[in-house]
Design a protein around this motif. Sequence first.
Motif, mmCIF file in Angstrom:
data_model
loop_
_atom_site.group_PDB
_atom_site.id
_atom_site.type_symbol
_atom_site.label_atom_id
_atom_site.label_comp_id
_atom_site.label_asym_id
_atom_site.label_seq_id
_atom_site.Cartn_x
_atom_site.Cartn_y
_atom_site.Cartn_z
ATOM 1 N N ASN A 510 0.824 -1.226 0.000
ATOM 2 C CA ASN A 510 0.000 0.000 0.000
ATOM 3 C C ASN A 510 0.852 1.267 0.000
ATOM 4 O O ASN A 510 0.475 2.280 0.593
ATOM 5 N N LEU A 511 1.989 1.204 -0.676
ATOM 6 C CA LEU A 511 2.875 2.365 -0.744
ATOM 7 C C LEU A 511 2.678 3.169 -2.031
ATOM 8 O O LEU A 511 2.917 4.374 -2.059
ATOM 9 N N MET A 512 2.239 2.489 -3.086
ATOM 10 C CA MET A 512 2.065 3.182 -4.357
ATOM 11 C C MET A 512 1.233 2.294 -5.278
ATOM 12 O O MET A 512 1.461 1.087 -5.350
ATOM 13 N N SER A 513 0.276 2.892 -5.973
ATOM 14 C CA SER A 513 -0.531 2.124 -6.921
ATOM 15 C C SER A 513 0.229 1.973 -8.236
ATOM 16 O O SER A 513 1.216 2.670 -8.483
ATOM 17 N N SER A 514 -0.257 1.089 -9.069
ATOM 18 C CA SER A 514 0.376 0.861 -10.364
ATOM 19 C C SER A 514 0.362 2.134 -11.216
ATOM 20 O O SER A 514 1.350 2.468 -11.882
ATOM 21 N N GLU A 515 -0.748 2.879 -11.171
ATOM 22 C CA GLU A 515 -0.858 4.117 -11.959
ATOM 23 C C GLU A 515 0.115 5.169 -11.448
ATOM 24 O O GLU A 515 0.779 5.871 -12.229
ATOM 25 N N GLU A 516 0.216 5.310 -10.126
ATOM 26 C CA GLU A 516 1.147 6.280 -9.537
ATOM 27 C C GLU A 516 2.589 5.927 -9.887
ATOM 28 O O GLU A 516 3.410 6.800 -10.175
ATOM 29 N N PHE A 517 2.883 4.629 -9.868
ATOM 30 C CA PHE A 517 4.234 4.151 -10.171
ATOM 31 C C PHE A 517 4.625 4.532 -11.599
ATOM 32 O O PHE A 517 5.727 5.031 -11.852
ATOM 33 N N ARG A 518 3.723 4.299 -12.547
ATOM 34 C CA ARG A 518 4.053 4.549 -13.950
ATOM 35 C C ARG A 518 4.101 6.045 -14.269
ATOM 36 O O ARG A 518 4.847 6.475 -15.141
ATOM 37 N N SER A 519 3.319 6.838 -13.570
ATOM 38 C CA SER A 519 3.353 8.285 -13.810
ATOM 39 C C SER A 519 4.555 8.943 -13.138
ATOM 40 O O SER A 519 4.969 10.039 -13.522
ATOM 41 N N PHE A 520 5.128 8.248 -12.145
ATOM 42 C CA PHE A 520 6.240 8.805 -11.376
ATOM 43 C C PHE A 520 7.442 9.101 -12.273
ATOM 44 O O PHE A 520 8.118 10.120 -12.129
ATOM 45 N N PHE A 521 7.696 8.185 -13.220
ATOM 46 C CA PHE A 521 8.856 8.366 -14.090
ATOM 47 C C PHE A 521 8.435 8.617 -15.534
ATOM 48 O O PHE A 521 9.146 8.260 -16.469
ATOM 49 N N SER A 522 7.315 9.218 -15.736
ATOM 50 C CA SER A 522 6.904 9.604 -17.082
ATOM 51 C C SER A 522 7.112 11.103 -17.232
ATOM 52 O O SER A 522 7.338 11.808 -16.263
ATOM 53 N N GLY A 523 7.037 11.553 -18.442
ATOM 54 C CA GLY A 523 7.165 12.995 -18.656
ATOM 55 C C GLY A 523 8.444 13.368 -19.373
ATOM 56 O O GLY A 523 9.039 12.571 -20.112
ATOM 57 N N ASN A 524 8.898 14.593 -19.135
ATOM 58 C CA ASN A 524 10.012 15.180 -19.867
ATOM 59 C C ASN A 524 11.326 14.441 -19.609
ATOM 60 O O ASN A 524 11.717 14.200 -18.478
ATOM 61 N N ARG A 525 12.007 14.067 -20.687
ATOM 62 C CA ARG A 525 13.341 13.429 -20.663
ATOM 63 C C ARG A 525 13.385 12.207 -19.743
ATOM 64 O O ARG A 525 14.351 11.990 -19.018
ATOM 65 N N CYS A 526 12.334 11.420 -19.810
ATOM 66 C CA CYS A 526 12.303 10.192 -19.004
ATOM 67 C C CYS A 526 11.507 9.129 -19.763
ATOM 68 O O CYS A 526 10.447 9.421 -20.324
ATOM 69 N N PHE A 527 12.034 7.927 -19.776
ATOM 70 C CA PHE A 527 11.384 6.847 -20.499
ATOM 71 C C PHE A 527 11.314 5.618 -19.596
ATOM 72 O O PHE A 527 12.332 5.126 -19.111
ATOM 73 N N LEU A 528 10.081 5.145 -19.348
ATOM 74 C CA LEU A 528 9.877 3.952 -18.528
ATOM 75 C C LEU A 528 9.920 2.725 -19.428
ATOM 76 O O LEU A 528 9.122 2.578 -20.339
ATOM 77 N N TYR A 529 10.878 1.822 -19.169
ATOM 78 C CA TYR A 529 10.995 0.593 -19.954
ATOM 79 C C TYR A 529 10.810 -0.605 -19.030
ATOM 80 O O TYR A 529 11.575 -0.797 -18.079
#
Length: 642
Positions: A510-529
């Motif tokens: 209960n520390l982070m949801s899947s959606e929060e996890f994926r949005s954490f490292f999304s955005g400018n100059r970041c790529f989640l692989y």
Amino acid sequence: MNRVMILLRKINQFVRLIHARLIIRASNLFDKEYYLANNPDVALSKIDPLNHYIQFGGTEGSDPGPYFSSAWYLTSYEDVKNSGINPLVHYLRFGKKEKRGIKPAEGLDQLALIRSSGLFDEEFYLANNPDVAQAQIDPLVHYFYYDGFEGRDPNANFSIKDYLIINEESRNSGLNPLVHYLIYEKNKKRVLRSYILLRMLNFLRKKSGYDLGEVYDNITSFADFFMRLLYARLYQKESFSLPKQIKKQYTRVPLYFNLRRIIRKARLGKIPIRIVFVAQDTGTWKIMESLYEACKSDTLFKTFVVNTTFEWLNGPEESSEYFKKKNIDFLDAVHGSVQLDLLNPDIIVVASPYDELRPWQFRTANLLRYARIVYIPYGISHADIGQKYPKREFGNDPQKNAWRIFDRSLKTKNAFIKFARIPSRCFVALGTPLIDQYYSSSVSDVLPYKVQSASSKKFKIIYTPHHTIESWSTFLRYGKQIRQLVEENEDIFLFFRPHPGLVGKLEASNLMSSEEFRSFFSGNRCFLYEGDNYQGLFHWADLLISDASSFLGEFAPTKKPIIFLNREDVCGTLDDTIREEIYGSCYVANSEEQITNFVQQLMKGDDPLAGLREHYQEQINVGMFTGGAGKRIAEYIHDQLG
């Protein structure tokens, strides 16, 4: 002295000629009239035709009769051509024992040979092959060109499948099996042997009623048939006492394993080394992939890939889509069933030490009932010396029960002996095949062109936090700071590749949801692989930031800098199988400030560990900077069992 030597040489040549004449005459493969008709110069010279063939004609490519092509044999086997030995003499003395193929001379009417033999029963053939009857094709022509090679029988008393089992040279000749029998067996003493073996095979098949696994793999020899029969008796009895049956399997499987090895070593019959690769997900498959490819290219091996699941916290994963994409044949145990006993395996290869994450059928206790286990570590093995007994790394059931463990270096051998009491003979340091993936991958396998373009002129960092949030993982401690570092510096591009189990651990706690996890490292100059073909990223990146992940070793072939995120507050320190190499080759960070300082320093090209890094990293894994571990392991298994 010279006269004596000349005399001895002539005597030796004469003895060789007499010996060659005797074995050729006994073979019935020399036809005097045929040879003279096709070599009129020999007829005019009045030289003995057999002597001429032995001394001159054979090496020149002349055929001794309609059933042996000298030219084909010399072309097919360059060692014979280079030796200068008469091709028919070589075949009769050596080639037959070595199971070398032969072919009849050009111009032999093989269809007429079958038709005149009386061994093709047209009514029987059409009754048992309705597809041929419906096609309205001459059944003999169809049999000759197609069905003889497919194993369809020409009459009720001649089994093509069994004939190929007892005559390996027939399989190598490329001839229709019935033609081979008519040319090379029917008029020779060996016909009695062939007849007896064919009748014996037919009797044993009908009497036993066992399934010999021919749906998976054709029987290759009488010895192979005999061994399959032994295995079938072990597993396919209609009624038995379970405790007694398990006891038999645990004692007889090692016995049969060694018996097959003796048969191969003594060349008493062809039995392939059958290897089953248990692939749970794409990640575990990639650990074994280069070994699979090496075995696949060796004719002594018969390989089977079984697709099953890896039971992660965030749900089971499997590899069927990857196999389809790569055109890899596999047996699907996820959507169907696989009978391991019918595969007749010598070895079953596993790459995950965690039995609880495998379906019960593929757990160690069950696998041992069918074959010996080969274990290949799923990563760069290391442990925490603060643990009293690091069983999770060096003492799991697949490791303790393995016939062989193929790992990265002799240092891990000492850990297996110390922590799991594994005999030293079971450990072989040939490097991990996982490193081979780096040498066969590229950035285009991983990144879309748009991401490559956006990151091409940036300082590229890979961040790979482990899933053990209660111990090794640095995600909760340094994740935000690393993301902030990227936001504050436009010259940095971050590739975030977390351990596959991290998101499941975060959700379960209960520390982070899947959606929060994926949005954490999304955005400018970041790529989640989150894929498994991450080795392509290594070619593209300038720096790796990692904690306990096996990337610490896998990234080493790049010879690029690594920042190791240490957590002595929770775990103590790394064990002695890797501690010296990591601390000697990596920038060890224990705080946010140190991470920032190391990144800024390396962005300026200031890399003081560059000179020492290669020295320490090549000690982590055998063949670290050359690859080829899969090939070395295949060669070892070949030498041990072949």
